[in-house]
Design a protein around this motif. Sequence first.
Motif, mmCIF file in Angstrom:
data_model
loop_
_atom_site.group_PDB
_atom_site.id
_atom_site.type_symbol
_atom_site.label_atom_id
_atom_site.label_comp_id
_atom_site.label_asym_id
_atom_site.label_seq_id
_atom_site.Cartn_x
_atom_site.Cartn_y
_atom_site.Cartn_z
ATOM 1 N N GLY A 152 0.798 -1.223 0.000
ATOM 2 C CA GLY A 152 0.000 0.000 0.000
ATOM 3 C C GLY A 152 0.824 1.262 0.000
ATOM 4 O O GLY A 152 0.266 2.366 0.118
ATOM 5 N N GLY A 153 2.143 1.149 -0.133
ATOM 6 C CA GLY A 153 2.970 2.347 -0.253
ATOM 7 C C GLY A 153 2.627 3.109 -1.513
ATOM 8 O O GLY A 153 2.225 2.525 -2.525
ATOM 9 N N ARG A 154 2.804 4.406 -1.474
ATOM 10 C CA ARG A 154 2.367 5.261 -2.570
ATOM 11 C C ARG A 154 3.550 5.654 -3.446
ATOM 12 O O ARG A 154 4.548 6.177 -2.964
ATOM 13 N N CYS A 155 3.421 5.374 -4.730
ATOM 14 C CA CYS A 155 4.451 5.755 -5.686
ATOM 15 C C CYS A 155 4.302 7.240 -5.997
ATOM 16 O O CYS A 155 3.231 7.693 -6.404
ATOM 17 N N VAL A 156 5.355 8.009 -5.815
ATOM 18 C CA VAL A 156 5.334 9.460 -6.012
ATOM 19 C C VAL A 156 6.169 9.801 -7.242
ATOM 20 O O VAL A 156 7.361 9.452 -7.317
ATOM 21 N N GLU A 157 5.545 10.453 -8.202
ATOM 22 C CA GLU A 157 6.237 10.854 -9.419
ATOM 23 C C GLU A 157 7.183 12.028 -9.148
ATOM 24 O O GLU A 157 6.836 12.967 -8.442
ATOM 25 N N GLU A 158 8.377 11.928 -9.701
ATOM 26 C CA GLU A 158 9.273 13.063 -9.760
ATOM 27 C C GLU A 158 9.685 13.265 -11.216
ATOM 28 O O GLU A 158 9.254 12.513 -12.102
ATOM 29 N N ARG A 159 10.495 14.297 -11.480
ATOM 30 C CA ARG A 159 10.749 14.655 -12.876
ATOM 31 C C ARG A 159 11.395 13.522 -13.661
ATOM 32 O O ARG A 159 11.015 13.243 -14.787
ATOM 33 N N SER A 160 12.370 12.844 -13.074
ATOM 34 C CA SER A 160 13.048 11.789 -13.813
ATOM 35 C C SER A 160 13.173 10.511 -12.990
ATOM 36 O O SER A 160 13.989 9.652 -13.314
ATOM 37 N N ARG A 161 12.400 10.386 -11.940
ATOM 38 C CA ARG A 161 12.508 9.231 -11.074
ATOM 39 C C ARG A 161 11.241 9.108 -10.246
ATOM 40 O O ARG A 161 10.303 9.862 -10.418
ATOM 41 N N TYR A 162 11.248 8.171 -9.332
ATOM 42 C CA TYR A 162 10.115 8.003 -8.425
ATOM 43 C C TYR A 162 10.626 7.702 -7.036
ATOM 44 O O TYR A 162 11.768 7.283 -6.846
ATOM 45 N N THR A 163 9.792 7.918 -6.046
ATOM 46 C CA THR A 163 10.065 7.506 -4.671
ATOM 47 C C THR A 163 8.831 6.813 -4.124
ATOM 48 O O THR A 163 7.724 7.005 -4.620
ATOM 49 N N CYS A 164 9.027 6.013 -3.104
ATOM 50 C CA CYS A 164 7.917 5.329 -2.441
ATOM 51 C C CYS A 164 7.629 6.023 -1.113
ATOM 52 O O CYS A 164 8.513 6.151 -0.264
ATOM 53 N N ASP A 165 6.391 6.466 -0.958
ATOM 54 C CA ASP A 165 5.956 7.130 0.270
ATOM 55 C C ASP A 165 5.360 6.083 1.195
ATOM 56 O O ASP A 165 4.283 5.543 0.933
ATOM 57 N N CYS A 166 6.067 5.789 2.288
ATOM 58 C CA CYS A 166 5.624 4.770 3.248
ATOM 59 C C CYS A 166 5.121 5.387 4.545
ATOM 60 O O CYS A 166 4.955 4.671 5.548
ATOM 61 N N THR A 167 4.893 6.698 4.558
ATOM 62 C CA THR A 167 4.633 7.381 5.826
ATOM 63 C C THR A 167 3.332 6.950 6.487
ATOM 64 O O THR A 167 3.206 7.016 7.711
ATOM 65 N N GLN A 168 2.335 6.505 5.706
ATOM 66 C CA GLN A 168 1.040 6.194 6.286
ATOM 67 C C GLN A 168 0.774 4.706 6.388
ATOM 68 O O GLN A 168 -0.367 4.294 6.591
ATOM 69 N N ILE A 169 1.809 3.881 6.247
ATOM 70 C CA ILE A 169 1.632 2.440 6.407
ATOM 71 C C ILE A 169 2.630 1.946 7.435
ATOM 72 O O ILE A 169 3.561 2.650 7.819
ATOM 73 N N ALA A 170 2.450 0.706 7.855
ATOM 74 C CA ALA A 170 3.261 0.164 8.952
ATOM 75 C C ALA A 170 4.537 -0.500 8.460
ATOM 76 O O ALA A 170 5.170 -1.245 9.202
ATOM 77 N N PHE A 171 4.918 -0.242 7.235
ATOM 78 C CA PHE A 171 6.139 -0.804 6.670
ATOM 79 C C PHE A 171 7.085 0.332 6.314
ATOM 80 O O PHE A 171 6.704 1.498 6.230
ATOM 81 N N GLY A 172 8.344 -0.034 6.078
ATOM 82 C CA GLY A 172 9.346 0.952 5.706
ATOM 83 C C GLY A 172 10.220 0.423 4.599
ATOM 84 O O GLY A 172 9.880 -0.550 3.920
ATOM 85 N N GLY A 173 11.356 1.066 4.407
ATOM 86 C CA GLY A 173 12.274 0.656 3.371
ATOM 87 C C GLY A 173 12.046 1.395 2.073
ATOM 88 O O GLY A 173 11.056 2.104 1.907
#
Length: 1312
Positions: free
Chosen positions: A973-994
């Motif tokens: 359920g981590g959220r994929c966040v678009e950036e200009r030339s890459r992506y990051t995973c937003d794990c702030t609202q779930i109980a997992f990390g990494g």
Amino acid sequence: MRFHNSIGIFFLTTLSALTSFLSASNYYCEEPLMTSLPPTSFQNSSKFSDRRSPHYSKLNRREGDGGWSPNGEDQQPWLQLDLRDRLKVTSIATQGRWGSSDWVSRYQLQYSDSGRTWRPYRQEDVIWTFTGNSDTDTVVQHKLPHSIRTRYMRLLPLEGSPRGGMGLRLEVYGCTYKSDVADFDGRSALLYRFNQKSTSTVKDVISLRFRSHQAEGVLVHGEGQRGDFLTLELQRGKLILHLNLDDAKPQSSGRSSSVTVGSLLDDHHWHSVQIERFNKHVNFTVDGHTQHFRSPGQEDTLEIDYELSFGGIPLPGKPGTFLHENFHGCIENLNYNGVNVIDMAKRRKPQIYTVGNVTFSCSESSSVAVTFLSSTGSFLALPADYITEGLSVRLQFRTWNQEGLLFSVPLSHDPDPINLLLELSQARLLLSISAGPQNSAQVFSGQNLSDGQWHSIAVELKGQKVSLTVNNQKPVFMEIIGLSQNVQKTTIYVGGCPLFQSNFICENPSRGFQGCFRLLFINNHPVDFLQIQQESLDNFSQLSFDVCNIQDRCLPNLCENGGQCIQSWDQFYCDCSGTGYTGATCHNSIYERSCEAFRKTGSQSSVFTIDLDGSGPLEHTQVNCTMAEDKVWTVVGHDYTRPIDIRGSTPRSPFVLIFNYTISPYHLRSLVTSSEHCQQEVMYRCRKSRLFDTWDGTPLSWWLDRDGVKRTYWGGFLPGVQQCSCSLDGNCRDMNYFCNCDADQDIWANDTGVLSYKDHLPLSEIAIGDTNRTNSQAELHIGPLRCYGNRFFWNTASFYQESSYLHFPTLQAELSVDISLFFKTSALSGVFLENLGVRDFIRLELISPSTVTFTFDLGDGPVVLTVRSPVVLNDRQWHYIRAERNVKEASLQVDSLPLELTEAPSERPYRLQLSSQLFVGGTASRQRGFLGCLRALTINGVTLDLYERAKTTPGVNSGCPGHCTSDSICHNGGRCVEERSRYTCDCTQIAFGGPHCRTALAASFESGSSVLYTLQEPFSGILNEEARESPAGFHNAEVSKSQEKVSFGFLTRHVPALILTAHTLDQHYMAVMLSSNGSLQIRYVSNKEKRTETFSPKSDSLSDGRFHWVKINRKGQELLVQIDSTVTQQYSLSPGSALSPVRSVILGRIQDSDISDKELVQAGLRGFIGCLSSVQFNQATPLKAALQNSQSPLVTVIGRLEASSCGTISSSNTLSNTHTRSDDSAKSNRGKDPMKKADQNDLALIGGVVAAVVFITLCALAIIIRFLYRHRRTPAPSGITGKTHCPSMEHPPYRASLGLHKPNHDSKEYYI
């Protein structure tokens, strides 16, 4: 057989249409009916003055003061017409009062044959409200959707002019109505005798209208000596049709049909019935509601001997008859196969024989009903004399409510007050004496009295004893101590107590009565309700006289998927227990839609229950989920799991194997269609057993696909080519043949391969035909069907012209619809989808950068649900929307913002009637179109194929540019966040990390360890604002339902153990614990006076030292508990048990003296000893906060808490938090052998040179792209697609940072 069924259904449809056409009014029926009425035909509840009397209310007249107006103090005004005869009324027209500012803007209609028992005009099963006038002279006419046949009509004004008062002129239109009526007294009947001994018919049509005084009675009956029969009878106010066509007695064959239609048909009003039969196919219609069924058995004809009886069974001694009561009431326009039976009886035709007293005019009922409308404000105060001989009260009532006060009688005031009360308590009657704690007494009688039927009660007080008799059964008695014998007057409070009791003394220990009364007698004197209505209003409140407004809200049953309908007086709800579905109407599946969801919870390979189409028509089913490192396989087996040895088969007599899979063909088709990839292995070993004839290539063996089509290609090759995988690989044993087995050698060969063309899978049958020669032998093994991925979840389309849209067939959303989608955009607004009807519509729209609306109209005004986000939604990131509408409620959710919920009122149209195409990404007017990307648009469990439809639509491209194009990028359920030339995973609202939200965060707890987490309400401002802006016409007392979504993993060997408690501000709580035997328990305490509600799913001991995963989901009164992959149980909380919003969550030990549950206190003092992992409570992650942000004021850690790896799902990776698309390339090297050191050195040198060249090239290319990007105008979008993976359909969590990824407002792009 199928052909005959089709012919029967076609004939029935044609017959029904022809019957409807012939029964329709083919003549003009719009004559004005009021023009010639005398003044005596007009009555009213009140009048403002003599010059505004009701007879001045004729349309376009100006006599008197130009119309009728009620008295200004009249709270329930009505105008009544006597049409002098029963007529057919087809329309009504209204005007305001001439020369004034008075008119009626909204009104309702009632009609009656007697002027005493009234029936409200209904449409779509609700009391219909007509739109009136907005000025004094304009005529507003309404054509009735279904005409009525009546003599008396009442118009009930609901709302007048905002500038003046109520004023009315009107006209009703219709025509004369031919009616042949027969009256049956319960001991009479009409017999229609055939010309021959018996009659045998292939088709029958029976039509009639009836009005019944009782809930039981036979209307039609006929039977044959060989066992055929047809009976139409009333049972408990419902019509039941019994039909048997087989030549056998029903008691022995069990082949008869009994079909029930209608409810509450003993209401003294007319009801229409039509039975159409052709062969075994039957249409049974009551009041426009048709039920089609097919009679069982082999015979097609109905054989009836001698006669057909109407109104009863005159000879109960005949074999095979139903010994039920005869009909008591009126039958009108009775037709049997074109014969007007009542007309023949009136003309004394010899074919009609009359039994008993049958008259040809309909008698009227002497009873008058009164309806108590409110459980809090309705009452009726009646004076009574209580004398030495006693006091008696008799009445009949009907209701759906299980609780309510029927009457309260003060018997004495001095020295102590003594009250006699009769009330409904849990659908039983409770008679009690309230005389202080020392002299109280009570007695129960009856059961299931809230079933909507009429029930009679009698209470008699004589001396010191009081008796209660229910439905003429044996009375129960109770003694009253200290009752005075003096003659005194008292008041009986019926149905409830006055809200303001300055002049009343009334005791109401429970809620008031909601329902109907009739035949009320006090001291054997009947109570005249009509006289009471004309007297002082101080003696009653919120009553409806002359009408019983009871309605069966469970007919039709609007609960879906087998949910049980349970109703009260003014609403119904659905019990979804055991159905596998949840929600207000049991619309939403409780199971996940794919195996992918179980991997995200850390589950291992096992058998799981899934629902492939969610809220769609398919039921849930069990599949095997195999968790691989990079894929999750859904595996479906069949009944041949072992290799099969084959000998002795020929092409003319092949060995045939038919496969039966563990799930149904419908589930198989849904699984294959929705999967990204499916395959099935065919292992074929042979010795002198060919697949193809070596001379002409004729197939000697073949298989059938899922549609039964013959296929002759084999594993590993493409469809349509008669070859095997060795031919494709170029390694066949003999290169002169395309299959190893075709070499026809006397040694074992192998033609094993994988079938992967999805449209042909799975195999349904296989035939092997060349094992009949000397030494010929074959061995066959067909593997299970294996599928992975979801090709629909990343099914996307991008819209780059505001006037463009995709169109699909009309939404099937009459009673319920759920819509979910993902979107990303940088536009300020746009319509996601729209579907129109004649008056109705449904629309989902982004109306501003931070506001989403869900709007629908059922024909009586739009309902708008609005969700406002604290951050903008046009930030070029994916956002999730889910909207649902059913007959009970509507909801809208955006990302993880609080659910916006609004409940539908009971008296309102509930059918959404749409007719246009579904417009996606735009509207029919080509305005306010959406600019951006839409993904995974799913409606009622079906995902629309946006990708394919976009290929042929101008202004829309298939796919969506961007980096977040695969659900496997961010896990759990981590959220994929678009950036200009890459992506990051937003794990702030779930109980997992990494980096990819795959790392489970776990901690070891000791006996004294605990974590206290205080929850915040980040969106409370939105809730308050939405509450103030609730949509008109809906009850919006709650903006959102309270709910708990809890998930965690654990392992322990210590019990009892308290894992989690959640507390509210009002000191209620929810607790999750392990009992002494290791079983899981969920406990709810929402009221200190109530006992704890405990739910304990049946499972093996969970204190076995193994890791277990638990999910708890409560919404409203429904509780769903899942343990690992083995246990899924659904429970229903008792009313009022749901928690108010939770303010704090505690993990482990608690020390709270407010908890009275001894077992819970014992476990709380011990706490939890073991490992706890990935704890999520709604949007809060208390364990994650304790491990990563222990200094936060929201977190308090007591005792020792150490990070652990007990819940790790996958090994930790070393990727950084920011990733480029090239990160995934590392996966391609997995599993390869390590290189030798020399090779590594050589390759390192070459790789360095290549890397330098590539780096310089990329830098130059980046400079050129940047230069072009700065100088370009609006870019032309291009469809970019990536690999699709099986996702979780749960919406992604919302970002915690309000300023994250703000859009660039200077950009002209509408998507990335």
